[in-house]
Each structure stands twice: as structure tokens, then as C-alpha cells.
Write a protein that holds these residues in place. Structure first.
Motif, PDB file in Angstrom:
ATOM      1  N   UNK A  59      33.396 -15.518   6.958  1.00 16.00           N
ATOM      2  CA  UNK A  59      34.009 -15.021   5.735  1.00 16.00           C
ATOM      3  C   UNK A  59      32.976 -14.376   4.820  1.00 16.00           C
ATOM      4  N   UNK A  60      33.193 -13.087   4.508  1.00 21.03           N
ATOM      5  CA  UNK A  60      32.336 -12.326   3.591  1.00 21.03           C
ATOM      6  C   UNK A  60      30.855 -12.470   3.945  1.00 21.03           C
ATOM      7  N   UNK A  61      30.540 -12.231   5.213  1.00 21.09           N
ATOM      8  CA  UNK A  61      29.142 -12.364   5.649  1.00 21.09           C
ATOM      9  C   UNK A  61      28.343 -11.091   5.346  1.00 21.09           C
ATOM     10  N   UNK A  62      27.051 -11.276   5.223  1.00 22.18           N
ATOM     11  CA  UNK A  62      26.095 -10.167   5.089  1.00 22.18           C
ATOM     12  C   UNK A  62      24.841 -10.605   5.830  1.00 22.18           C
ATOM     13  N   UNK A  63      24.763 -10.214   7.096  1.00 23.93           N
ATOM     14  CA  UNK A  63      23.677 -10.628   7.981  1.00 23.93           C
ATOM     15  C   UNK A  63      22.733  -9.449   8.200  1.00 23.93           C
ATOM     16  N   UNK A  64      21.421  -9.720   8.185  1.00 25.47           N
ATOM     17  CA  UNK A  64      20.463  -8.668   8.531  1.00 25.47           C
ATOM     18  C   UNK A  64      20.806  -8.168   9.930  1.00 25.47           C
ATOM     19  N   UNK A  65      21.000  -6.870  10.077  1.00 24.14           N
ATOM     20  CA  UNK A  65      21.427  -6.330  11.366  1.00 24.14           C
ATOM     21  C   UNK A  65      20.265  -6.285  12.354  1.00 24.14           C
ATOM     22  N   UNK A  66      20.611  -6.239  13.615  1.00 21.28           N
ATOM     23  CA  UNK A  66      19.614  -6.185  14.679  1.00 21.28           C
ATOM     24  C   UNK A  66      20.300  -5.882  15.993  1.00 21.28           C
ATOM     25  N   UNK A  67      19.531  -5.669  17.050  1.00 21.38           N
ATOM     26  CA  UNK A  67      20.134  -5.364  18.355  1.00 21.38           C
ATOM     27  C   UNK A  67      20.657  -6.625  19.038  1.00 21.38           C
ATOM     28  N   UNK A  68      21.780  -6.486  19.737  1.00 25.76           N
ATOM     29  CA  UNK A  68      22.279  -7.526  20.632  1.00 25.76           C
ATOM     30  C   UNK A  68      22.535  -8.854  19.916  1.00 25.76           C
ATOM     31  N   UNK A  69      23.264  -8.813  18.795  1.00 22.46           N
ATOM     32  CA  UNK A  69      23.568 -10.033  18.048  1.00 22.46           C
ATOM     33  C   UNK A  69      24.875 -10.665  18.542  1.00 22.46           C
ATOM     34  N   UNK A  70      24.842 -11.997  18.691  1.00 27.43           N
ATOM     35  CA  UNK A  70      25.983 -12.752  19.192  1.00 27.43           C
ATOM     36  C   UNK A  70      26.280 -13.929  18.271  1.00 27.43           C
ATOM     37  N   UNK A  71      27.512 -14.433  18.374  1.00 25.03           N
ATOM     38  CA  UNK A  71      27.943 -15.578  17.567  1.00 25.03           C
ATOM     39  C   UNK A  71      27.981 -16.816  18.463  1.00 25.03           C
ATOM     40  N   UNK A  72      27.252 -17.852  18.052  1.00 22.13           N
ATOM     41  CA  UNK A  72      27.193 -19.100  18.812  1.00 22.13           C
ATOM     42  C   UNK A  72      27.719 -20.263  17.968  1.00 22.13           C
ATOM     43  N   UNK A  73      28.305 -21.241  18.649  1.00 20.48           N
ATOM     44  CA  UNK A  73      28.467 -22.585  18.085  1.00 20.48           C
ATOM     45  C   UNK A  73      27.341 -23.397  18.695  1.00 20.48           C
ATOM     46  N   UNK A  74      26.569 -24.080  17.850  1.00 20.71           N
ATOM     47  CA  UNK A  74      25.363 -24.773  18.308  1.00 20.71           C
ATOM     48  C   UNK A  74      25.473 -26.265  18.013  1.00 20.71           C
ATOM     49  N   UNK A  75      24.984 -27.090  18.928  1.00 12.19           N
ATOM     50  CA  UNK A  75      25.064 -28.539  18.746  1.00 12.19           C
ATOM     51  C   UNK A  75      24.136 -29.026  17.636  1.00 12.19           C
ATOM     52  N   UNK A  76      22.972 -28.399  17.500  1.00 14.70           N
ATOM     53  CA  UNK A  76      22.023 -28.808  16.460  1.00 14.70           C
ATOM     54  C   UNK A  76      22.664 -28.600  15.078  1.00 14.70           C
ATOM     55  N   UNK A  77      22.559 -29.588  14.178  1.00 12.43           N
ATOM     56  CA  UNK A  77      23.216 -29.465  12.872  1.00 12.43           C
ATOM     57  C   UNK A  77      22.584 -28.451  11.920  1.00 12.43           C
ATOM     58  N   UNK A  78      21.307 -28.118  12.137  1.00 13.35           N
ATOM     59  CA  UNK A  78      20.642 -27.135  11.271  1.00 13.35           C
ATOM     60  C   UNK A  78      19.455 -26.520  12.018  1.00 13.35           C
ATOM     61  N   UNK A  79      19.737 -25.637  12.988  1.00 11.63           N
ATOM     62  CA  UNK A  79      18.659 -25.079  13.814  1.00 11.63           C
ATOM     63  C   UNK A  79      17.660 -24.252  13.016  1.00 11.63           C
ATOM     64  N   UNK A  80      16.391 -24.429  13.352  1.00 15.75           N
ATOM     65  CA  UNK A  80      15.308 -23.704  12.669  1.00 15.75           C
ATOM     66  C   UNK A  80      14.698 -22.620  13.554  1.00 15.75           C
ATOM     67  N   UNK A  81      14.933 -22.703  14.865  1.00 21.40           N
ATOM     68  CA  UNK A  81      14.321 -21.754  15.801  1.00 21.40           C
ATOM     69  C   UNK A  81      15.166 -21.642  17.070  1.00 21.40           C
ATOM     70  N   UNK A  82      14.707 -20.783  17.994  1.00 22.07           N
ATOM     71  CA  UNK A  82      15.447 -20.534  19.234  1.00 22.07           C
ATOM     72  C   UNK A  82      15.562 -21.784  20.101  1.00 22.07           C
ATOM     73  N   UNK A  83      14.551 -22.636  20.079  1.00 22.66           N
ATOM     74  CA  UNK A  83      14.570 -23.856  20.891  1.00 22.66           C
ATOM     75  C   UNK A  83      15.704 -24.784  20.448  1.00 22.66           C
ATOM     76  N   UNK A  84      15.898 -24.889  19.128  1.00 23.75           N
ATOM     77  CA  UNK A  84      17.001 -25.710  18.612  1.00 23.75           C
ATOM     78  C   UNK A  84      18.348 -25.174  19.081  1.00 23.75           C
ATOM     79  N   UNK A  85      18.467 -23.844  19.122  1.00 20.82           N
ATOM     80  CA  UNK A  85      19.719 -23.205  19.542  1.00 20.82           C
ATOM     81  C   UNK A  85      19.966 -23.448  21.032  1.00 20.82           C
ATOM     82  N   UNK A  86      18.950 -23.214  21.835  1.00 26.77           N
ATOM     83  CA  UNK A  86      19.093 -23.285  23.288  1.00 26.77           C
ATOM     84  C   UNK A  86      19.287 -24.704  23.802  1.00 26.77           C
ATOM     85  N   UNK A  87      19.067 -25.698  22.945  1.00 27.07           N
ATOM     86  CA  UNK A  87      19.251 -27.092  23.354  1.00 27.07           C
ATOM     87  C   UNK A  87      20.724 -27.406  23.626  1.00 27.07           C
TER      88      UNK A  87
END
Length: 199
Positions: A120-148
Motif C-alpha cells: 500500500x502506497x509504496x515508494x521503493x528505490x528502483x533497481x533491476x530484477x526486483x521481486x516480492x518475497x514473504x520471508x520467515x525472518x521477522x526483520x531481515x538485515x541482509x541477503x543471508x537472513x532472506x535466503x534462510x
């Protein structure tokens, strides 16, 4: 010899320009997508946009479902459908000065058991190949947290505006703690939104 290097340089420029444009142009171009919030999940029997072959395949299924429907009198006695309920929500935040984001992520549950992630009413810095994920980590800080642990909901439709992303029925949403915008090409976290349960 000089002519040889000119040819090599010309080839490198011809290859490099499109690649450079693909990687760099999103940094300067914003795409806004505004989708309405669906009061119910799409009907699998909605034939709009289907090919002739798909419609023919669906006919026996629709006929079978209609045969099993209750009579009109019974339908009139049935309670009205309950609308979607907000289960969890959170705000997108910056990761650093380059990978930024704001706006709201909302997790909805529908009466029929389906789930939806609403940006809702997002404003994300644009970039190439961006995707939307649901992630198990409650507050990911880096790619490793996401990929877990994550589930991919699809390509980001636009870096600005409001959008809907269906969640596969087999996904137990209570096991996921955040919504994330992630760059698959470089494996970079762009913006996370920690999801808090709504009481």
C-alpha cells in the motif's frame, strides 16, 4: 592492428550499452502501479481473458460445480460472505542509503482460506530484477537472513503505488515474519517490512 582494436572496442560498446541500460536505467526510472484492493479472491471460473481452448476445458468443471450447488431457496438462507480480514501489517524501511523503501505491507486472509499480500502506497528505490518475497525472518538485515527461508510471490509490478500479490494456498502465512523487496540478479535486499500480527 589499430583497426582490429577498433572493431573489438565497437563490439564491446554494442554489447555494453544494452547491458548498462538494463542495469542502470531502473535507478532513474520509476514505475507506478495502482491496483484496487480485491474484496474477494479471483473466481477460478471467471472466463474473461481465457483462450477458446481453456474455455472448452473449463465447461465440464463448471457444469459439475453448478450441478452440486444448493437450490435457490437454500442459497437465500445462506449467510453473506465475510470480507477479507487484516492479519498482519508493517512498514517498509531503508537498508542503507541506496536500498531504500517506505509504504505499508498488509497480509489479508479471505473467508475461503486464500491469502493476499497488499503493498500500500509504496515508494521503493528502483533497481533491476526486483521481486516480492514473504520471508520467515521477522526483520531481515541482509541477503543471508532472506535466503534462510522465503517464498517468492512474483516480480515487483512497480516500485511505486499499491499492488496485490496472491499467496499460494499451501503457504502457512503465520510462519513468515516479513515482506521483502529483493533483487534476484545481485542477491541484494532492497527493503524489508517486518509484519506484526493485528489483534
Amino acid at each position: 592492428m589499430k583497426r582490429h582494436w577498433k572493431i573489438v572496442l565497437g563490439i564491446m560498446v554494442l554489447i555494453g550499452l544494452p547491458v548498462g541500460w538494463y542495469l542502470g536505467s531502473p535507478l532513474f526510472i520509476n514505475k507506478e502501479v495502482r491496483e484496487e484492493f480485491p474484496m474477494k479472491m479471483p473466481n477460478p471460473h471467471d472466463v474473461d481473458g481465457m483462450s477458446r481452448e481453456q474455455k472448452l476445458e473449463m465447461e465440464p468443471k463448471i457444469a459439475a460445480d453448478l450441478a452440486g450447488m444448493p437450490k435457490r431457496e437454500s442459497m437465500e438462507e445462506m449467510p453473506a460472505e465475510k470480507g477479507p480480514s487484516l492479519v498482519a501489517e508493517g512498514m517498509f524501511r531503508n537498508v542503507d542509503t541506496i536500498h531504500r523503501g517506505n509504504g505499508k505491507a498488509q497480509l489479508f486472509q479471505f473467508a475461503e482460506g486464500a491469502s493476499l499480500l497488499r503493498l500500500e502506497e509504496i515508494d521503493i528505490a528502483n533497481g533491476p530484477d526486483l521481486w516480492v518475497y514473504l520471508v520467515k525472518h521477522p526483520d531481515p538485515k541482509n541477503a543471508e537472513d532472506v535466503k534462510a527461508g522465503f517464498v517468492n510471490l512474483g516480480k515487483l509490478k512497480g516500485n511505486r503505488g499499491s499492488q496485490n500479490y496472491s499467496i499460494p494456498a499451501e503457504i502457512k502465512t503465520e510462519e513468515y515474519g516479513s515482506a521483502v523487496i529483493f533483487c534476484q540478479l545481485f542477491g541484494v535486499l532492497f527493503s524489508p517490512a517486518p509484519l506484526k500480527m493485528v489483534k
